[in-house]
Scaffold this motif. Structure first.
Motif, PDB file in Angstrom:
ATOM      1  N   LEU A  23       0.870  -1.394   0.096  1.00 31.65           N
ATOM      2  CA  LEU A  23       0.096  -0.119   0.015  1.00 31.65           C
ATOM      3  C   LEU A  23       0.903   1.135  -0.061  1.00 31.65           C
ATOM      4  O   LEU A  23       0.632   2.130  -0.804  1.00 31.65           O
ATOM      5  CB  LEU A  23      -0.767   0.120   1.298  1.00 31.65           C
ATOM      6  N   LYS A  24       1.884   1.247   0.988  1.00 30.50           N
ATOM      7  CA  LYS A  24       2.878   2.462   0.928  1.00 30.50           C
ATOM      8  C   LYS A  24       3.376   2.705  -0.418  1.00 30.50           C
ATOM      9  O   LYS A  24       3.519   3.789  -1.163  1.00 30.50           O
ATOM     10  CB  LYS A  24       3.962   2.195   1.888  1.00 30.50           C
ATOM     11  N   LEU A  25       3.852   1.572  -1.127  1.00 33.52           N
ATOM     12  CA  LEU A  25       4.497   1.610  -2.605  1.00 33.52           C
ATOM     13  C   LEU A  25       3.480   2.375  -3.514  1.00 33.52           C
ATOM     14  O   LEU A  25       3.603   2.800  -4.383  1.00 33.52           O
ATOM     15  CB  LEU A  25       4.827   0.463  -3.111  1.00 33.52           C
ATOM     16  N   MET A  26       1.888   1.784  -3.537  1.00 35.35           N
ATOM     17  CA  MET A  26       1.039   2.113  -4.248  1.00 35.35           C
ATOM     18  C   MET A  26       0.765   3.474  -3.929  1.00 35.35           C
ATOM     19  O   MET A  26       0.483   4.477  -5.165  1.00 35.35           O
ATOM     20  CB  MET A  26      -0.171   1.322  -4.001  1.00 35.35           C
ATOM     21  N   LEU A  27       0.832   4.251  -2.938  1.00 38.51           N
ATOM     22  CA  LEU A  27       0.726   5.451  -2.620  1.00 38.51           C
ATOM     23  C   LEU A  27       1.782   6.639  -3.145  1.00 38.51           C
ATOM     24  O   LEU A  27       1.551   7.463  -3.586  1.00 38.51           O
ATOM     25  CB  LEU A  27       0.475   5.695  -1.170  1.00 38.51           C
ATOM     26  N   GLU A  28       2.969   5.858  -2.924  1.00 40.28           N
ATOM     27  CA  GLU A  28       4.248   6.355  -3.470  1.00 40.28           C
ATOM     28  C   GLU A  28       4.550   6.566  -5.129  1.00 40.28           C
ATOM     29  O   GLU A  28       4.672   7.661  -5.763  1.00 40.28           O
ATOM     30  CB  GLU A  28       5.428   5.938  -2.816  1.00 40.28           C
ATOM     31  N   LYS A  29       4.364   5.517  -5.760  1.00 40.10           N
ATOM     32  CA  LYS A  29       4.340   5.371  -6.928  1.00 40.10           C
ATOM     33  C   LYS A  29       3.145   5.567  -7.999  1.00 40.10           C
ATOM     34  O   LYS A  29       3.239   6.705  -8.488  1.00 40.10           O
ATOM     35  CB  LYS A  29       5.017   3.719  -7.590  1.00 40.10           C
ATOM     36  N   PRO A  30       2.400   4.731  -7.956  1.00 42.61           N
ATOM     37  CA  PRO A  30       0.927   5.181  -9.158  1.00 42.61           C
ATOM     38  C   PRO A  30       0.502   6.264  -8.683  1.00 42.61           C
ATOM     39  O   PRO A  30      -0.239   7.064  -9.695  1.00 42.61           O
ATOM     40  CB  PRO A  30       0.180   3.821  -9.044  1.00 42.61           C
ATOM     41  N   LEU A  31       0.265   6.329  -7.345  1.00 37.97           N
ATOM     42  CA  LEU A  31      -0.416   7.836  -6.899  1.00 37.97           C
ATOM     43  C   LEU A  31       0.340   8.743  -6.828  1.00 37.97           C
ATOM     44  O   LEU A  31       0.012  10.122  -6.600  1.00 37.97           O
ATOM     45  CB  LEU A  31      -1.297   7.570  -5.624  1.00 37.97           C
ATOM     46  N   ARG A  32       1.786   8.748  -7.008  1.00 40.57           N
ATOM     47  CA  ARG A  32       2.593   9.664  -6.940  1.00 40.57           C
ATOM     48  C   ARG A  32       2.498  10.573  -5.947  1.00 40.57           C
ATOM     49  O   ARG A  32       3.006  11.809  -5.825  1.00 40.57           O
ATOM     50  CB  ARG A  32       2.329  10.501  -8.287  1.00 40.57           C
ATOM     51  N   GLY A  33       2.332   9.922  -4.804  1.00 35.05           N
ATOM     52  CA  GLY A  33       2.306  10.991  -3.337  1.00 35.05           C
ATOM     53  C   GLY A  33       1.163  11.991  -3.470  1.00 35.05           C
ATOM     54  O   GLY A  33       1.362  12.764  -2.495  1.00 35.05           O
ATOM     55  N   GLN A  34       0.218  12.118  -4.242  1.00 36.43           N
ATOM     56  CA  GLN A  34      -0.758  13.077  -4.276  1.00 36.43           C
ATOM     57  C   GLN A  34      -1.548  13.158  -2.994  1.00 36.43           C
ATOM     58  O   GLN A  34      -1.941  14.055  -2.560  1.00 36.43           O
ATOM     59  CB  GLN A  34      -1.745  12.964  -5.427  1.00 36.43           C
ATOM     60  N   PHE A  35      -1.600  12.009  -2.259  1.00 32.51           N
ATOM     61  CA  PHE A  35      -2.470  11.962  -1.200  1.00 32.51           C
ATOM     62  C   PHE A  35      -1.392  12.283   0.256  1.00 32.51           C
ATOM     63  O   PHE A  35      -1.979  12.046   1.504  1.00 32.51           O
ATOM     64  CB  PHE A  35      -3.128  10.729  -0.824  1.00 32.51           C
ATOM     65  N   ASP A  36      -0.398  12.022   0.071  1.00 32.47           N
ATOM     66  CA  ASP A  36       0.683  12.240   1.249  1.00 32.47           C
ATOM     67  C   ASP A  36       0.403  13.095   2.464  1.00 32.47           C
ATOM     68  O   ASP A  36       0.196  12.700   3.534  1.00 32.47           O
ATOM     69  CB  ASP A  36       2.211  12.399   0.902  1.00 32.47           C
ATOM     70  N   SER A  37      -0.044  14.402   1.987  1.00 33.45           N
ATOM     71  CA  SER A  37      -0.472  15.501   2.910  1.00 33.45           C
ATOM     72  C   SER A  37      -1.627  15.071   3.761  1.00 33.45           C
ATOM     73  O   SER A  37      -1.902  15.898   4.790  1.00 33.45           O
ATOM     74  CB  SER A  37      -0.231  16.558   2.215  1.00 33.45           C
ATOM     75  N   GLN A  38      -2.359  14.075   3.095  1.00 37.00           N
ATOM     76  CA  GLN A  38      -3.667  13.996   3.579  1.00 37.00           C
ATOM     77  C   GLN A  38      -3.800  12.719   4.578  1.00 37.00           C
ATOM     78  O   GLN A  38      -4.846  12.542   5.218  1.00 37.00           O
ATOM     79  CB  GLN A  38      -4.857  13.742   2.491  1.00 37.00           C
ATOM     80  N   ILE A  39      -2.750  12.048   4.386  1.00 32.24           N
ATOM     81  CA  ILE A  39      -2.796  10.880   5.471  1.00 32.24           C
ATOM     82  C   ILE A  39      -1.774  11.070   6.525  1.00 32.24           C
ATOM     83  O   ILE A  39      -0.627  11.091   6.201  1.00 32.24           O
ATOM     84  CB  ILE A  39      -2.317   9.597   4.320  1.00 32.24           C
ATOM     85  N   GLU A  40      -2.195  10.717   7.726  1.00 25.88           N
ATOM     86  CA  GLU A  40      -1.216  10.373   8.950  1.00 25.88           C
ATOM     87  C   GLU A  40      -1.027   8.789   8.856  1.00 25.88           C
ATOM     88  O   GLU A  40      -1.765   8.027   9.219  1.00 25.88           O
ATOM     89  CB  GLU A  40      -1.816  10.913  10.071  1.00 25.88           C
ATOM     90  N   VAL A  41       0.251   8.426   9.144  1.00 28.18           N
ATOM     91  CA  VAL A  41       0.795   7.303   9.175  1.00 28.18           C
ATOM     92  C   VAL A  41       0.770   6.827  10.751  1.00 28.18           C
ATOM     93  O   VAL A  41       1.526   7.682  11.554  1.00 28.18           O
ATOM     94  CB  VAL A  41       2.029   6.935   8.492  1.00 28.18           C
ATOM     95  N   VAL A  42      -0.012   5.850  11.290  1.00 25.60           N
ATOM     96  CA  VAL A  42      -0.054   5.326  12.672  1.00 25.60           C
ATOM     97  C   VAL A  42       0.547   4.170  12.742  1.00 25.60           C
ATOM     98  O   VAL A  42      -0.025   3.074  12.133  1.00 25.60           O
ATOM     99  CB  VAL A  42      -1.317   5.471  13.262  1.00 25.60           C
ATOM    100  N   HIS A  43       1.918   3.712  13.156  1.00 28.25           N
ATOM    101  CA  HIS A  43       2.545   2.632  13.008  1.00 28.25           C
ATOM    102  C   HIS A  43       2.579   1.983  14.449  1.00 28.25           C
ATOM    103  O   HIS A  43       2.705   2.463  15.608  1.00 28.25           O
ATOM    104  CB  HIS A  43       4.094   2.842  12.945  1.00 28.25           C
ATOM    105  N   ARG A  44       2.009   0.515  14.147  1.00 27.64           N
ATOM    106  CA  ARG A  44       1.585  -0.125  15.524  1.00 27.64           C
ATOM    107  C   ARG A  44       3.172  -0.190  16.621  1.00 27.64           C
ATOM    108  O   ARG A  44       2.738   0.146  17.648  1.00 27.64           O
ATOM    109  CB  ARG A  44       1.352  -1.475  15.207  1.00 27.64           C
ATOM    110  N   GLN A  45       4.122  -0.273  15.932  1.00 29.22           N
ATOM    111  CA  GLN A  45       5.245  -0.428  17.014  1.00 29.22           C
ATOM    112  C   GLN A  45       5.876   1.096  17.395  1.00 29.22           C
ATOM    113  O   GLN A  45       6.343   0.970  18.457  1.00 29.22           O
ATOM    114  CB  GLN A  45       6.449  -1.250  16.270  1.00 29.22           C
ATOM    115  N   GLN A  46       5.654   2.016  16.774  1.00 27.78           N
ATOM    116  CA  GLN A  46       6.185   3.123  17.096  1.00 27.78           C
ATOM    117  C   GLN A  46       5.162   4.270  17.643  1.00 27.78           C
ATOM    118  O   GLN A  46       5.636   5.056  18.311  1.00 27.78           O
ATOM    119  CB  GLN A  46       6.575   3.945  15.459  1.00 27.78           C
ATOM    120  N   HIS A  47       4.199   3.923  17.471  1.00 23.57           N
ATOM    121  CA  HIS A  47       2.840   4.794  17.988  1.00 23.57           C
ATOM    122  C   HIS A  47       1.749   3.792  18.648  1.00 23.57           C
ATOM    123  O   HIS A  47       0.457   3.897  18.233  1.00 23.57           O
ATOM    124  CB  HIS A  47       2.033   5.645  17.063  1.00 23.57           C
TER     125      HIS A  47
END
Length: 92
Positions: A23-47
């Protein structure tokens, strides 16, 4: 309603999760990061506390998951580009 500084979407993710990486690669490559500023990543081990609170409040038990804060809508099926793009654009 969220304030202007809070991204409207949350991505729940964790270590050793191939679908999370996909999913992260999909957001980065095909979607070209267009949603990056709209998504907060909450990581299980870090948060851990935030991850637990969000997963309990949204009723999800697997990752990755996209959550729309304002509506509470959840996208569990994040494997397809069409589903992900549709979810992120329909909630605006």
């Amino acid at each position: 309603m969220t304030d202007a500084q809070t991204p409207p979407f949350v991505l729940l993710t964790q270590d050793d999760c191939p679908n999370c990486e996909r999913l992260k690669l999909m957001l980065e490559k095909p979607l070209r990061g267009q949603f990056d500023s709209q998504i907060e990543v909450v990581h299980r081990q870090q948060h851990a506390a935030a991850f637990t609170a969000l997963s309990e409040s949204s009723g999800v038990q697997s990752t990755p998951v996209l959550i729309h804060r304002a509506s509470g809508r959840v996208l569990v099926n994040t494997g397809g580009l069409g589903e992900v793009r549709g979810f992120l654009t329909a909630q605006r």
